[in-house]
Design a protein around this motif. Structure first.
Motif, PDB file in Angstrom:
ATOM      1  N   VAL A 202      32.123  64.263  40.798  1.00  0.00           N
ATOM      2  CA  VAL A 202      31.131  63.192  40.651  1.00  0.00           C
ATOM      3  C   VAL A 202      30.256  63.102  41.883  1.00  0.00           C
ATOM      4  O   VAL A 202      29.023  62.933  41.794  1.00  0.00           O
ATOM      5  CB  VAL A 202      31.842  61.852  40.375  1.00  0.00           C
ATOM      6  N   ARG A 203      30.847  63.239  43.055  1.00  0.00           N
ATOM      7  CA  ARG A 203      30.055  63.216  44.289  1.00  0.00           C
ATOM      8  C   ARG A 203      29.124  64.425  44.367  1.00  0.00           C
ATOM      9  O   ARG A 203      27.989  64.316  44.848  1.00  0.00           O
ATOM     10  CB  ARG A 203      30.984  63.189  45.494  1.00  0.00           C
ATOM     11  N   ALA A 204      29.602  65.580  43.898  1.00  0.00           N
ATOM     12  CA  ALA A 204      28.755  66.776  43.917  1.00  0.00           C
ATOM     13  C   ALA A 204      27.543  66.606  42.998  1.00  0.00           C
ATOM     14  O   ALA A 204      26.433  67.043  43.329  1.00  0.00           O
ATOM     15  CB  ALA A 204      29.570  67.992  43.495  1.00  0.00           C
ATOM     16  N   VAL A 205      27.742  65.976  41.843  1.00  0.00           N
ATOM     17  CA  VAL A 205      26.617  65.745  40.934  1.00  0.00           C
ATOM     18  C   VAL A 205      25.652  64.716  41.515  1.00  0.00           C
ATOM     19  O   VAL A 205      24.427  64.854  41.410  1.00  0.00           O
ATOM     20  CB  VAL A 205      27.144  65.292  39.552  1.00  0.00           C
ATOM     21  N   ARG A 206      26.177  63.676  42.161  1.00  0.00           N
ATOM     22  CA  ARG A 206      25.310  62.629  42.710  1.00  0.00           C
ATOM     23  C   ARG A 206      24.488  63.131  43.880  1.00  0.00           C
ATOM     24  O   ARG A 206      23.340  62.711  44.073  1.00  0.00           O
ATOM     25  CB  ARG A 206      26.166  61.443  43.153  1.00  0.00           C
ATOM     26  N   LYS A 214      14.526  63.129  32.743  1.00  0.00           N
ATOM     27  CA  LYS A 214      13.777  64.349  32.447  1.00  0.00           C
ATOM     28  C   LYS A 214      14.644  65.418  31.780  1.00  0.00           C
ATOM     29  O   LYS A 214      14.119  66.302  31.101  1.00  0.00           O
ATOM     30  CB  LYS A 214      13.175  64.908  33.737  1.00  0.00           C
ATOM     31  N   LEU A 215      15.939  65.341  31.977  1.00  0.00           N
ATOM     32  CA  LEU A 215      16.817  66.346  31.379  1.00  0.00           C
ATOM     33  C   LEU A 215      16.885  66.223  29.861  1.00  0.00           C
ATOM     34  O   LEU A 215      16.874  67.227  29.148  1.00  0.00           O
ATOM     35  CB  LEU A 215      18.231  66.224  31.960  1.00  0.00           C
ATOM     36  N   GLY A 216      16.958  64.997  29.379  1.00  0.00           N
ATOM     37  CA  GLY A 216      17.144  64.812  27.946  1.00  0.00           C
ATOM     38  C   GLY A 216      18.618  64.835  27.575  1.00  0.00           C
ATOM     39  O   GLY A 216      19.491  65.173  28.386  1.00  0.00           O
ATOM     40  N   TYR A 217      18.905  64.490  26.317  1.00  0.00           N
ATOM     41  CA  TYR A 217      20.296  64.369  25.885  1.00  0.00           C
ATOM     42  C   TYR A 217      20.993  65.727  25.827  1.00  0.00           C
ATOM     43  O   TYR A 217      22.131  65.882  26.286  1.00  0.00           O
ATOM     44  CB  TYR A 217      20.354  63.702  24.497  1.00  0.00           C
ATOM     45  N   LYS A 218      20.331  66.735  25.295  1.00  0.00           N
ATOM     46  CA  LYS A 218      20.981  68.034  25.125  1.00  0.00           C
ATOM     47  C   LYS A 218      21.328  68.669  26.470  1.00  0.00           C
ATOM     48  O   LYS A 218      22.443  69.161  26.673  1.00  0.00           O
ATOM     49  CB  LYS A 218      20.095  68.961  24.314  1.00  0.00           C
ATOM     50  N   ARG A 219      20.372  68.655  27.391  1.00  0.00           N
ATOM     51  CA  ARG A 219      20.637  69.273  28.699  1.00  0.00           C
ATOM     52  C   ARG A 219      21.641  68.448  29.504  1.00  0.00           C
ATOM     53  O   ARG A 219      22.439  69.012  30.269  1.00  0.00           O
ATOM     54  CB  ARG A 219      19.325  69.421  29.460  1.00  0.00           C
ATOM     55  N   ALA A 220      21.621  67.123  29.340  1.00  0.00           N
ATOM     56  CA  ALA A 220      22.593  66.299  30.048  1.00  0.00           C
ATOM     57  C   ALA A 220      24.012  66.566  29.536  1.00  0.00           C
ATOM     58  O   ALA A 220      24.961  66.677  30.320  1.00  0.00           O
ATOM     59  CB  ALA A 220      22.240  64.823  29.881  1.00  0.00           C
ATOM     60  N   ILE A 221      24.139  66.684  28.201  1.00  0.00           N
ATOM     61  CA  ILE A 221      25.458  66.995  27.630  1.00  0.00           C
ATOM     62  C   ILE A 221      25.925  68.376  28.088  1.00  0.00           C
ATOM     63  O   ILE A 221      27.109  68.579  28.423  1.00  0.00           O
ATOM     64  CB  ILE A 221      25.397  66.910  26.097  1.00  0.00           C
ATOM     65  N   TRP A 224      27.227  68.093  31.675  1.00  0.00           N
ATOM     66  CA  TRP A 224      28.538  67.485  31.770  1.00  0.00           C
ATOM     67  C   TRP A 224      29.622  68.395  31.210  1.00  0.00           C
ATOM     68  O   TRP A 224      30.780  68.346  31.658  1.00  0.00           O
ATOM     69  CB  TRP A 224      28.558  66.143  31.048  1.00  0.00           C
ATOM     70  N   LEU A 225      29.277  69.234  30.235  1.00  0.00           N
ATOM     71  CA  LEU A 225      30.252  70.217  29.756  1.00  0.00           C
ATOM     72  C   LEU A 225      30.580  71.235  30.837  1.00  0.00           C
ATOM     73  O   LEU A 225      31.736  71.663  30.985  1.00  0.00           O
ATOM     74  CB  LEU A 225      29.701  70.921  28.507  1.00  0.00           C
ATOM     75  N   VAL A 226      29.580  71.622  31.623  1.00  0.00           N
ATOM     76  CA  VAL A 226      29.820  72.538  32.746  1.00  0.00           C
ATOM     77  C   VAL A 226      30.719  71.877  33.786  1.00  0.00           C
ATOM     78  O   VAL A 226      31.641  72.504  34.336  1.00  0.00           O
ATOM     79  CB  VAL A 226      28.480  72.976  33.371  1.00  0.00           C
ATOM     80  N   VAL A 227      30.456  70.578  34.063  1.00  0.00           N
ATOM     81  CA  VAL A 227      31.289  69.854  35.019  1.00  0.00           C
ATOM     82  C   VAL A 227      32.725  69.744  34.513  1.00  0.00           C
ATOM     83  O   VAL A 227      33.686  69.918  35.279  1.00  0.00           O
ATOM     84  CB  VAL A 227      30.684  68.455  35.279  1.00  0.00           C
ATOM     85  N   ALA A 228      32.891  69.461  33.211  1.00  0.00           N
ATOM     86  CA  ALA A 228      34.238  69.373  32.638  1.00  0.00           C
ATOM     87  C   ALA A 228      34.960  70.719  32.707  1.00  0.00           C
ATOM     88  O   ALA A 228      36.167  70.779  32.994  1.00  0.00           O
ATOM     89  CB  ALA A 228      34.155  68.886  31.196  1.00  0.00           C
ATOM     90  N   GLU A 229      34.228  71.799  32.456  1.00  0.00           N
ATOM     91  CA  GLU A 229      34.839  73.130  32.554  1.00  0.00           C
ATOM     92  C   GLU A 229      35.278  73.417  33.977  1.00  0.00           C
ATOM     93  O   GLU A 229      36.362  73.982  34.209  1.00  0.00           O
ATOM     94  CB  GLU A 229      33.831  74.180  32.085  1.00  0.00           C
ATOM     95  N   ARG A 230      34.452  73.017  34.940  1.00  0.00           N
ATOM     96  CA  ARG A 230      34.816  73.214  36.333  1.00  0.00           C
ATOM     97  C   ARG A 230      36.033  72.373  36.714  1.00  0.00           C
ATOM     98  O   ARG A 230      36.898  72.826  37.477  1.00  0.00           O
ATOM     99  CB  ARG A 230      33.624  72.839  37.237  1.00  0.00           C
ATOM    100  N   LEU A 231      36.123  71.177  36.152  1.00  0.00           N
ATOM    101  CA  LEU A 231      37.278  70.317  36.415  1.00  0.00           C
ATOM    102  C   LEU A 231      38.558  70.965  35.905  1.00  0.00           C
ATOM    103  O   LEU A 231      39.585  70.978  36.598  1.00  0.00           O
ATOM    104  CB  LEU A 231      37.066  68.952  35.757  1.00  0.00           C
ATOM    105  N   VAL A 232      38.515  71.507  34.694  1.00  0.00           N
ATOM    106  CA  VAL A 232      39.702  72.158  34.130  1.00  0.00           C
ATOM    107  C   VAL A 232      40.102  73.367  34.972  1.00  0.00           C
ATOM    108  O   VAL A 232      41.293  73.591  35.241  1.00  0.00           O
ATOM    109  CB  VAL A 232      39.440  72.552  32.673  1.00  0.00           C
ATOM    110  N   ASP A 233      39.125  74.146  35.410  1.00  0.00           N
ATOM    111  CA  ASP A 233      39.423  75.313  36.251  1.00  0.00           C
ATOM    112  C   ASP A 233      40.085  74.889  37.561  1.00  0.00           C
ATOM    113  O   ASP A 233      41.068  75.512  38.007  1.00  0.00           O
ATOM    114  CB  ASP A 233      38.143  76.088  36.534  1.00  0.00           C
ATOM    115  N   ASN A 234      39.565  73.828  38.189  1.00  0.00           N
ATOM    116  CA  ASN A 234      40.148  73.356  39.451  1.00  0.00           C
ATOM    117  C   ASN A 234      41.571  72.843  39.257  1.00  0.00           C
ATOM    118  O   ASN A 234      42.443  73.055  40.109  1.00  0.00           O
ATOM    119  CB  ASN A 234      39.277  72.258  40.050  1.00  0.00           C
ATOM    120  N   LEU A 235      41.810  72.180  38.120  1.00  0.00           N
ATOM    121  CA  LEU A 235      43.165  71.675  37.865  1.00  0.00           C
ATOM    122  C   LEU A 235      44.147  72.810  37.622  1.00  0.00           C
ATOM    123  O   LEU A 235      45.308  72.743  38.073  1.00  0.00           O
ATOM    124  CB  LEU A 235      43.142  70.728  36.664  1.00  0.00           C
TER     125      LEU A 235
END
Length: 291
Positions: A202-206, A214-221, A224-235
């Motif tokens: 969360v701090r890295a994104v902020r 400007k991103l829109g819904y599709k690019r924002a989703i 966040w999917l990339v962030v979630a994938e990175r979270l799973v990899d780190n865990l």
């Protein structure tokens, strides 16, 4: 936002050591089960009494005010909100019924002893809604705060040791008690690591100052999917590091490496609390049943 400090529910208080910390974890576990089971099929007065007992235990235990205010305030507000909503709600749904026989010209009101407990303008609090509100609100507070208070005053090692000691008779049925308790301990210790990884992402994104409009819904989703994938990899990386550290220290076979977390010893206060527990259940059977 510091997630590890803002999320206070479920954390262990290491300092100061209160008298609740000194109680044997097995006795505290029995009391926790008592607080969770005794309100079942109990009258509203008994459920309110359980809430009062939990609050008195917290205030008399010596837990710092800054801690118990954060722990208790959120759950108490939630329980009070649910109680208020149910108390002012109607008793049930108004279902229209068409009688088979013709309605007589003159209908006399049927006598009834049901009265509203409180009425102001359009708000009506009936006896039934008040009773249901007390039941639901008290159960919400008890079921959420009792485990929170237990986790606040009991370390993960003590919890697993108590569960392992109470589950030792299951070894006769070839149930892997040691593996289960070890897994439980690792799960409890892994929760702060998950929160830490979420906080770092969360701090890295902020820090990148992303313009979400400007991103829109599709690019924002997609982001966040990339962030979630990175979270799973780190865990998974953290879990692999933990497994490697355990193998180096000899945690290869429970029969080869005996896990001893802490020494359990019943003190005089534990026996006193055990007697009080038996008396508590006797009082529950005598006066705490449903009306």
């Amino acid at each position: 936002m510091d997630i590890l400090r803002s999320l206070v529910i479920g954390l262990y208080l290491e300092q100061p050591i209160t008298w609740l910390h000194k109680i044997d974890p097995r006795v505290k576990l029995f009391w926790l089960l008592t607080f969770l089971l005794s309100p079942t099929l109990a009258n509203p007065l008994w459920r309110i009494g359980i809430v009062v007992i939990l609050i008195v235990l917290t205030l008399s235990s010596g837990i710092p005010e800054r801690v118990w205010k954060q722990q208790m305030a959120l759950i108490l507000v939630l329980a009070s909100l649910v109680f208020s909503l149910i108390a002012i709600s109607a008793d049930g749904l108004n279902v229209s019924h068409q009688p088979r026989r013709p309605i007589p010209e003159v209908t006399l009101p049927q006598p009834t002893n049901y009265q509203y407990a409180w009425k102001f303008s359009a708000i009506q609090v009936s006896r039934r809604s008040l009773d249901v509100g007390i039941r639901v609100g008290a159960l919400i507070f008890t079921f959420l705060y009792a485990p929170t208070l237990y986790l606040l005053t009991t370390s993960p090692e003590e919890i697993t040791t108590a569960i392992s000691a109470l589950s030792s008779p299951l070894k006769r049925f070839k149930i892997p008690v040691v593996e289960i308790t070890l897994t439980l301990t690792l799960a409890l210790r892994f929760v702060p690591l998950v929160l830490e990884e979420i906080q770092n992402l969360v701090r890295a994104v902020r820090t990148r100052a992303i313009n979400w409009k400007k991103l829109g819904y599709k690019r924002a989703i997609a982001l966040w999917l990339v962030v979630a994938e990175r979270l799973v990899d780190n865990l998974f990386i953290r879990a692999e590091q933990t497994a490697s550290a355990m193998e180096v220290r000899g945690f290869t076979n429970p029969n080869h490496h005996q896990v001893r977390w802490t020494n359990l010893k019943l003190m005089r206060v534990d026996f006193i609390l055990g007697v009080i527990l038996i008396m508590f259940w006797g009082l529950r059977i005598w006066v705490g049943g449903t009306n």
